[in-house]
Design a protein around this motif. Structure first.
Motif, PDB file in Angstrom:
ATOM      1  N   VAL A  98      12.271   2.540  -7.870  1.00 42.87           N
ATOM      2  CA  VAL A  98      10.822   2.312  -7.792  1.00 42.87           C
ATOM      3  C   VAL A  98      10.610   0.972  -7.106  1.00 42.87           C
ATOM      4  O   VAL A  98      11.084  -0.074  -7.581  1.00 42.87           O
ATOM      5  N   THR A  99       9.920   0.985  -5.994  1.00 46.33           N
ATOM      6  CA  THR A  99       9.710  -0.227  -5.204  1.00 46.33           C
ATOM      7  C   THR A  99       8.557  -1.048  -5.790  1.00 46.33           C
ATOM      8  O   THR A  99       7.684  -0.528  -6.486  1.00 46.33           O
ATOM      9  N   THR A 100       8.548  -2.346  -5.475  1.00 49.99           N
ATOM     10  CA  THR A 100       7.617  -3.264  -6.135  1.00 49.99           C
ATOM     11  C   THR A 100       6.189  -3.189  -5.607  1.00 49.99           C
ATOM     12  O   THR A 100       5.328  -3.927  -6.082  1.00 49.99           O
ATOM     13  N   ASN A 101       5.927  -2.301  -4.668  1.00 48.26           N
ATOM     14  CA  ASN A 101       4.538  -2.093  -4.238  1.00 48.26           C
ATOM     15  C   ASN A 101       3.801  -1.136  -5.169  1.00 48.26           C
ATOM     16  O   ASN A 101       2.585  -0.975  -5.062  1.00 48.26           O
ATOM     17  N   GLN A 102       4.526  -0.501  -6.082  1.00 48.27           N
ATOM     18  CA  GLN A 102       3.934   0.514  -6.951  1.00 48.27           C
ATOM     19  C   GLN A 102       3.371  -0.119  -8.232  1.00 48.27           C
ATOM     20  O   GLN A 102       3.828  -1.177  -8.664  1.00 48.27           O
TER      21      GLN A 102
END
Length: 316
Positions: free
Chosen positions: A65-69
Motif C-alpha cells: 500500500v503506497t503512502t498516497n492512499q
C-alpha cells in the motif's frame, strides 16, 4: 482463487511481483501506486502474467500500500478487546473510526522506532482491506456485494503510543509516528468466491515468540460490509485506500477498573494521567527496544496467506 502480489525494490527499481515460495516473478507493470495497480489489473490477469523469476533474497519487499492512499481504522472491533479496553460490548452501538497518517506506512519487515518520549509502545495486529473502486456517495454494501468494493487484503500492525493516545486523547498523533504502520508483505487480491474468507481468517501476534493476540475475523463486531456502508455516507474513498478493521484482545494496554475510573474522575487532570502512566508502566507487556514482533493472518485451509510481518523494536 486469490493471488498474492508484492511491491518490491529490485536493483534500485520499484516494481511489482508475484511471490511463490522462495522466488518471485517480476511483472511488467508500470503502475507506481496501489490504486493504479488495482484499477488497471484484475487478480486473474496478474495470476497469468509472465516475467523473469528471481529469488526473494535478491529483492527488498516494500509496503504493497503506497503512502498516497488513505489509512482509515476501526477501533475496539472485537468483543474481548472492547472488554479489555473498558468498553461494554453490549452497550456500545457505534463504530469507532479514526485515521493514521499515511506517512507511518512502511514495509512489513521494518524496524519500529519508539520515540524518545514514548514509554508505552503497544502492538495491534489487524486485517487490512484494500479498496477496489471510487466511492463518492452513500452506498449500501452487502456481504454478497463486498468484493465489488474490496480488492484485497493485507496485514496491518497498528502500533500505538498509549501515553500519547490516552492522556492527550490523540488517537491520530499517538498512532501516526513514522514506522507505526507496517503493511504487508503481500497484497492478497481476491476473486469471486473468495468473500467467504473475509470472516474466517486467523490472526496471530507474537512478541519474542510468546503469543499475545490470537483470534478469528468471524468475531468482528462491525463487519466490512456494514462499515463500508456507514463510511460511504461520511467520506470519499479511492482505489487502493486502506481500511484496518480492528485488533483482537491481548494488547499491552489495560483499562482501569470501573471503580478506579470513577475515582480518577475526582482528581485533577494532570494527577490523573500521571497516575495512569505510572500504573501502565508497570505492565511488562509494553514493547521494549530489542524485542521482536511477529504477525500472521491466514485461512485454516491455507488458500489465503498474507505472509509474515517481523518488526524489531528500536529506540529513537
Amino acid at each position: 482463487m486469490a493471488v498474492n502480489i508484492a511491491r518490491i525494490d529490485y536493483q534500485g527499481n520499484t516494481q511489482w511481483g508475484r511471490p511463490s515460495g522462495e522466488s518471485i516473478t517480476l511483472l511488467p507493470i508500470p503502475c507506481s501506486t496501489t490504486g493504479e495497480l488495482i484499477s488497471a489489473y484484475s487478480a486473474d490477469e496478474l495470476k497469468s502474467m509472465n516475467g523473469p523469476e528471481v529469488t526473494l533474497s535478491h529483492v527488498k519487499i516494500l509496503s504493497p500500500v503506497t503512502t498516497n492512499q488513505q489509512f482509515v481504522c476501526q477501533g475496539a472491533n472485537y468483543r474481548q478487546h472492547m472488554i479489555e479496553s473498558g468498553v461494554d460490548p453490549d452497550a456500545k452501538s457505534f463504530n469507532m473510526i479514526f485515521t493514521k497518517a499515511a506517512s507511518c506506512i512502511c514495509p512489513a519487515d521494518s524496524p519500529v522506532i519508539r520515540p524518545r518520549h514514548v514509554k508505552l509502545l503497544d502492538y495491534e495486529v489487524e486485517l487490512g482491506l484494500v479498496l477496489k473502486q471510487t466511492i463518492e456517495s452513500a452506498i449500501e454494501v452487502s456481504p454478497e456485494s463486498i468484493l465489488d468494493y474490496v480488492a484485497g487484503l493485507v496485514i496491518v500492525n497498528d502500533y500505538s503510543a498509549r501515553d500519547i493516545q490516552i492522556p492527550q486523547m490523540q488517537f491520530y498523533k499517538g498512532k501516526s509516528f513514522r514506522t507505526f504502520g507496517p503493511v504487508g508483505p503481500w497484497l492478497c487480491l481476491l476473486e469471486p468466491g473468495d468473500d467467504a474468507y473475509l470472516l474466517n481468517l486467523d490472526l496471530e501476534l507474537k512478541v519474542d515468540g510468546e503469543i499475545r493476540q490470537r483470534d478469528n475475523t468471524s468475531n468482528l463486531v462491525f463487519q466490512p460490509a456494514e462499515t463500508l456502508t456507514e463510511l460511504s455516507g461520511v467520506q470519499d474513498f479511492a482505489p487502493g485506500d486502506l481500511l484496518a478493521t480492528g485488533t483482537p484482545a491481548g494488547c499491552a494496554l489495560a483499562a482501569p477498573s470501573p471503580r478506579v475510573q470513577r475515582l480518577m474522575g475526582l482528581i485533577p487532570e494532570q494527577t490523573k494521567w500521571r497516575l495512569f502512566v505510572n500504573a501502565q508502566s508497570k505492565r511488562t507487556q509494553y514493547l521494549q527496544p530489542g524485542q521482536t514482533v511477529t504477525t500472521t493472518i491466514r485461512s485454516q485451509c491455507g488458500s489465503i496467506d498474507l505472509g509474515t510481518q517481523t518488526n524489531r523494536v528500536v529506540a529513537e
